[in-house]
Write a protein that holds these residues in place. Sequence first.
Motif, mmCIF file in Angstrom:
data_model
loop_
_atom_site.group_PDB
_atom_site.id
_atom_site.type_symbol
_atom_site.label_atom_id
_atom_site.label_comp_id
_atom_site.label_asym_id
_atom_site.label_seq_id
_atom_site.Cartn_x
_atom_site.Cartn_y
_atom_site.Cartn_z
ATOM 1 N N GLY A 25 -4.436 9.892 0.982
ATOM 2 C CA GLY A 25 -4.974 8.655 1.532
ATOM 3 C C GLY A 25 -4.161 7.435 1.135
ATOM 4 O O GLY A 25 -3.050 7.532 0.617
ATOM 5 N N LEU A 26 -4.758 6.276 1.391
ATOM 6 C CA LEU A 26 -4.089 4.996 1.186
ATOM 7 C C LEU A 26 -4.478 4.401 -0.157
ATOM 8 O O LEU A 26 -5.661 4.406 -0.535
ATOM 9 C CB LEU A 26 -4.486 4.041 2.321
ATOM 10 C CG LEU A 26 -4.123 4.537 3.723
ATOM 11 C CD1 LEU A 26 -4.867 3.738 4.776
ATOM 12 C CD2 LEU A 26 -2.627 4.451 3.950
ATOM 13 N N ILE A 56 -8.485 -3.699 -3.962
ATOM 14 C CA ILE A 56 -8.901 -3.286 -2.626
ATOM 15 C C ILE A 56 -8.869 -1.765 -2.591
ATOM 16 O O ILE A 56 -7.923 -1.141 -3.097
ATOM 17 C CB ILE A 56 -7.970 -3.896 -1.579
ATOM 18 C CG1 ILE A 56 -8.187 -5.421 -1.545
ATOM 19 C CG2 ILE A 56 -8.180 -3.259 -0.213
ATOM 20 C CD1 ILE A 56 -7.180 -6.180 -0.734
ATOM 21 N N THR A 57 -9.889 -1.170 -2.038
ATOM 22 C CA THR A 57 -9.976 0.282 -2.021
ATOM 23 C C THR A 57 -10.278 0.802 -0.614
ATOM 24 O O THR A 57 -10.907 0.113 0.199
ATOM 25 C CB THR A 57 -11.042 0.795 -2.996
ATOM 26 O OG1 THR A 57 -12.260 0.040 -2.823
ATOM 27 C CG2 THR A 57 -10.575 0.631 -4.436
ATOM 28 N N PHE A 58 -9.807 2.017 -0.380
ATOM 29 C CA PHE A 58 -9.974 2.696 0.895
ATOM 30 C C PHE A 58 -10.861 3.920 0.711
ATOM 31 O O PHE A 58 -10.906 4.520 -0.387
ATOM 32 C CB PHE A 58 -8.624 3.171 1.429
ATOM 33 C CG PHE A 58 -7.666 2.072 1.800
ATOM 34 C CD1 PHE A 58 -6.846 1.489 0.843
ATOM 35 C CD2 PHE A 58 -7.556 1.637 3.115
ATOM 36 C CE1 PHE A 58 -5.949 0.482 1.172
ATOM 37 C CE2 PHE A 58 -6.665 0.632 3.470
ATOM 38 C CZ PHE A 58 -5.867 0.057 2.497
ATOM 39 N N GLY A 59 -11.516 4.320 1.778
ATOM 40 C CA GLY A 59 -12.152 5.623 1.795
ATOM 41 C C GLY A 59 -11.079 6.699 1.808
ATOM 42 O O GLY A 59 -9.899 6.426 2.043
ATOM 43 N N GLN A 60 -11.509 7.936 1.588
ATOM 44 C CA GLN A 60 -10.545 9.039 1.487
ATOM 45 C C GLN A 60 -10.018 9.480 2.850
ATOM 46 O O GLN A 60 -9.080 10.271 2.931
ATOM 47 C CB GLN A 60 -11.169 10.229 0.743
ATOM 48 C CG GLN A 60 -12.060 11.124 1.605
ATOM 49 C CD GLN A 60 -13.469 10.579 1.794
ATOM 50 O OE1 GLN A 60 -13.765 9.415 1.512
ATOM 51 N NE2 GLN A 60 -14.358 11.434 2.282
ATOM 52 N N GLY A 61 -10.638 8.983 3.908
ATOM 53 C CA GLY A 61 -10.182 9.306 5.254
ATOM 54 C C GLY A 61 -11.034 10.344 5.942
ATOM 55 O O GLY A 61 -11.663 11.201 5.300
ATOM 56 N N TYR A 64 -9.732 5.455 8.358
ATOM 57 C CA TYR A 64 -10.002 5.006 6.996
ATOM 58 C C TYR A 64 -10.859 3.750 7.014
ATOM 59 O O TYR A 64 -10.597 2.825 7.812
ATOM 60 C CB TYR A 64 -8.706 4.671 6.263
ATOM 61 C CG TYR A 64 -7.790 5.835 6.019
ATOM 62 C CD1 TYR A 64 -6.801 6.177 6.928
ATOM 63 C CD2 TYR A 64 -7.918 6.608 4.862
ATOM 64 C CE1 TYR A 64 -5.957 7.256 6.707
ATOM 65 C CE2 TYR A 64 -7.073 7.690 4.625
ATOM 66 C CZ TYR A 64 -6.101 8.000 5.551
ATOM 67 O OH TYR A 64 -5.261 9.070 5.316
ATOM 68 N N GLN A 101 1.128 5.714 0.250
ATOM 69 C CA GLN A 101 0.448 6.917 0.716
ATOM 70 C C GLN A 101 1.286 8.127 0.327
ATOM 71 O O GLN A 101 2.369 8.344 0.872
ATOM 72 C CB GLN A 101 0.252 6.854 2.229
ATOM 73 C CG GLN A 101 -0.557 7.981 2.805
ATOM 74 C CD GLN A 101 -0.896 7.754 4.265
ATOM 75 O OE1 GLN A 101 -0.080 7.245 5.030
ATOM 76 N NE2 GLN A 101 -2.104 8.130 4.683
ATOM 77 N N VAL A 144 0.869 -1.178 0.000
ATOM 78 C CA VAL A 144 0.000 0.000 0.000
ATOM 79 C C VAL A 144 0.901 1.222 0.000
ATOM 80 O O VAL A 144 1.945 1.213 0.653
ATOM 81 C CB VAL A 144 -0.897 0.011 1.258
ATOM 82 C CG1 VAL A 144 -1.720 1.296 1.347
ATOM 83 C CG2 VAL A 144 -1.804 -1.211 1.287
ATOM 84 N N TRP A 202 -3.941 0.938 -2.569
ATOM 85 C CA TRP A 202 -3.496 -0.453 -2.669
ATOM 86 C C TRP A 202 -2.779 -0.681 -3.984
ATOM 87 O O TRP A 202 -3.254 -0.274 -5.052
ATOM 88 C CB TRP A 202 -4.713 -1.372 -2.573
ATOM 89 C CG TRP A 202 -4.426 -2.824 -2.640
ATOM 90 C CD1 TRP A 202 -3.933 -3.609 -1.625
ATOM 91 C CD2 TRP A 202 -4.638 -3.697 -3.748
ATOM 92 N NE1 TRP A 202 -3.819 -4.920 -2.052
ATOM 93 C CE2 TRP A 202 -4.255 -4.995 -3.342
ATOM 94 C CE3 TRP A 202 -5.124 -3.517 -5.041
ATOM 95 C CZ2 TRP A 202 -4.328 -6.108 -4.187
ATOM 96 C CZ3 TRP A 202 -5.212 -4.609 -5.885
ATOM 97 C CH2 TRP A 202 -4.809 -5.890 -5.455
#
Lengths: 121, 106
Positions: free
Chosen positions: A44-45, B96-101, B87, A39, A37, A47
């Motif tokens: 943000g993060l 796989i994805t994340f929210g923006q925080g 997050y 940043q 991952v 993948w």
Amino acid sequence: QEQLAQSGAEVKEPGASVKVSCTASGYTFASYFMHWVRQAPGQGLEWMGIINPRGGRTTYAQKFQGRVTMTRDTSTSTVYMELSSLRSEDTAVYYCARADSRGLENWFDPWGQGTLVTVSS
Amino acid sequence: DIQMTQSPSSLSASIGDRVTISCRASQSISSYLNWYQQKPGKAPKVLIYAASSLQSGVPSRFSGSGSGTDFTLTISSLQPEDFANYYCQQTYSTPITFGQGTRLEI
């Protein structure tokens, strides 16, 4: 104690490649998939992909296809992430994170401490 | 790709407050939803996995709920060490994805 230890910070010129390592300890290396991952500063993060340490099979995010290579060395319990054709937008902290799971559900734990890669001329 | 949208993007609160952070998926992800806390200069740390399961060692003031497309992280009584970024993450499908925080600040 299950831990992931990453290699140190890197400074690279645009167009170069970088290879970041992640060494696992405290658990059976081949039993858990490993994710990468990143940043970007203040962001943000994101993948990048996953590697199965048992057989070396990988799945990459489409965004990085053709530029990223994830490998592993089972003799040292280490996974590697190499990113080529670096550009300024690749400046980021890169993390490895182990895939933990319960049945089909999975999450990332633990994480490495992160490796800052700076791309600058 | 599954898009994850958190709200709010930032939140001001006080010690002892009850705080709720929301996360919405662009399609159903069943309960394949995790929550992470990240403090400045540190790696993220998992708080909640599988939408509502508390990770070992995480204080019980943290809780998660939801399924399908709508999820919530609740902190029942804010402590000083809870001010951080949060997050959400879906592991239903790759990528796989994340929210923006969500930035939680005093």
